[in-house]
Design a protein around this motif. Structure first.
Motif, PDB file in Angstrom:
ATOM      1  N   ASN A   1       0.867  -1.175   0.000  1.00 23.87           N
ATOM      2  CA  ASN A   1       0.000   0.000   0.000  1.00 23.87           C
ATOM      3  C   ASN A   1       0.900   1.219   0.000  1.00 23.87           C
ATOM      4  O   ASN A   1       1.376   1.652   1.040  1.00 23.87           O
ATOM      5  N   ARG A   2       1.150   1.771  -1.142  1.00 25.66           N
ATOM      6  CA  ARG A   2       2.204   2.762  -1.319  1.00 25.66           C
ATOM      7  C   ARG A   2       1.904   4.132  -0.730  1.00 25.66           C
ATOM      8  O   ARG A   2       2.722   5.034  -0.853  1.00 25.66           O
ATOM      9  N   THR A   3       0.759   4.290  -0.107  1.00 29.47           N
ATOM     10  CA  THR A   3       0.481   5.541   0.595  1.00 29.47           C
ATOM     11  C   THR A   3       0.515   5.355   2.113  1.00 29.47           C
ATOM     12  O   THR A   3       0.271   6.305   2.851  1.00 29.47           O
ATOM     13  N   THR A   4       0.819   4.135   2.561  1.00 29.74           N
ATOM     14  CA  THR A   4       0.833   3.831   3.999  1.00 29.74           C
ATOM     15  C   THR A   4       2.264   3.731   4.501  1.00 29.74           C
ATOM     16  O   THR A   4       3.078   2.992   3.947  1.00 29.74           O
TER      17      THR A   4
ATOM     18  N   HIS B   1       9.844   2.033  -0.834  1.00 27.43           N
ATOM     19  CA  HIS B   1       8.736   1.122  -0.554  1.00 27.43           C
ATOM     20  C   HIS B   1       9.286  -0.235  -0.165  1.00 27.43           C
ATOM     21  O   HIS B   1      10.205  -0.751  -0.804  1.00 27.43           O
TER      22      HIS B   1
ATOM     23  N   SER C   1      -1.333   7.235   6.882  1.00 24.21           N
ATOM     24  CA  SER C   1      -1.256   7.698   5.510  1.00 24.21           C
ATOM     25  C   SER C   1      -0.182   8.769   5.386  1.00 24.21           C
ATOM     26  O   SER C   1      -0.104   9.684   6.216  1.00 24.21           O
TER      27      SER C   1
ATOM     28  N   GLU D   1      -0.165  11.074   3.438  1.00 25.67           N
ATOM     29  CA  GLU D   1      -0.795  12.350   3.113  1.00 25.67           C
ATOM     30  C   GLU D   1      -1.155  13.161   4.352  1.00 25.67           C
ATOM     31  O   GLU D   1      -1.307  14.379   4.275  1.00 25.67           O
TER      32      GLU D   1
END
Length: 340
Positions: free
Chosen positions: A155-158, A245, A181, A183
């Motif tokens: 999960n590349r946003t976690t 990652h 996240s 973000e």
């Protein structure tokens, strides 16, 4: 052919990768490094006597992607400095993470053009600008260890970690922003961190010359924490622009989102936490033992007796259970459990 360093005004970076049963992931790691922009890289993969196809995968990848002059292969102890973009260094025994990492660092330290040493797990994927982001931060001032943002590959946003902190009461490690996240997670101040994950961190030459190489008797886990606690006055540095990652636990069953650590992981994590405290915070040992007992009880309530036994055996330096020892060869067992 890999580009010549004269094209790049930035410093050369040495990359130390420890491989063990890394056949499913190592080619993806190398693909990402080959796409790296900015500093010239010198990559040393030290293989910890893998019994799968790891060596063949690396050789095939090199044949498909590099000129002959950009790849060399040697046995541990044969090289004093890297002569190619990628070096495969073979160990006759699985000596643990720090053992193999140190053998890579010893070769990279022989290159006087390398002042930055990037520890990277074989199941990591770098971005094209990651090396350049590290190099840009490194020239801003002295440092011991330099970190970026390590995210889960699944999960590349976690976030997996933005650095780590150690409890002075129990010796447990906390990965900052784990599971959050990218973000919304606030990037930490470097001064609030105790260490950088060994899966993705950069060490400076002055730090290694001052602190020495990693301590090898942990075998697995806490090596980078021990290393960071020997940094003296050299600060930890961070850059949010260096992103990697990481699959995580592809070989040893480390814990991840939705997955408990395996007995193997639990044994070494709890054993090495006690070893670390004996060296750096012995007054905390009573609390650390109570923590392990509570953790084992929690695992029993969850219906995980093998994991609970591994926790107790590790924390109290008991003979490792079969669920742990059976995963290592006889030679590796003598190294891994020498202090038990």
């Amino acid at each position: 052919m890999v580009e010549n360093s004269s094209i790049h005004p930035m410093p050369r970076i040495g990359v130390a990768i420890t491989a063990f049963r890394s056949a499913p992931v190592i080619d993806g790691c190398l693909d990402s490094l080959l796409a790296s922009e900015g500093p010239e890289l010198r990559i040393i993969i030290t293989d910890n006597a893998s019994d799968d196809e790891t060596l063949d995968v690396i050789r095939r990848w090199a044949a498909d992607n590099l000129d002959a002059m950009d790849f060399e292969e040697a046995t541990v102890g044969e090289l004093t400095a890297p002569n190619s973009w990628l070096t495969l260094q073979k160990s006759g025994v699985n000596g643990g993470f720090a053992y193999a990492t140190n053998r890579s660092l010893e070769v990279l330290l022989g290159d006087p053009l390398i002042d930055m040493f990037w520890l990277l797990n074989p199941d990591c994927r770098t971005l094209p600008n990651t090396a350049a982001a590290y190099a840009a931060e490194a020239v801003k001032g002295s440092f011991s260890l330099l970190g970026g943002r390590t995210l889960f590959e699944a999960n590349r946003t976690t976030l997996q970690t933005d650095g780590g902190r150690v409890s002075r009461w129990t010796g447990t490690c906390q990965s900052v922003n784990w599971g959050q996240s990218i973000e919304v997670a606030e990037f930490p101040k470097a001064s609030t961190l105790d260490y950088i994950t060994g899966a993705n961190c950069v060490a400076s030459r002055p730090f290694i010359e001052m602190a020495g190489l990693m301590t090898e008797d942990y075998f697995l886990y806490y090596e980078e924490v021990d290393w960071a606690f020997r940094r003296d006055e050299l600060p930890i540095r961070l850059t949010p622009d260096a992103k990697v990652h990481h699959f995580g636990g592809t070989t040893i069953g480390s814990g991840s989102i939705g997955r408990r650590p395996s007995p193997f992981s639990n044994y070494f994590n709890h054993r090495n936490r006690i070893m670390f405290l004996i060296r750096f915070q012995p007054m905390a040992l009573p609390f650390a033992y109570l923590y392990s007992i509570a953790k084992a009880g929690q695992l029993l309530l969850l219906g995980a007796p093998d994991e609970a036994l591994a926790v107790v055996a590790g924390a109290f330096r008991m003979t490792p259970p079969k669920t742990v020892s059976s995963l290592l060869s006889q030679d590796s067992q003598q190294i891994a459990f020498a202090r038990v």
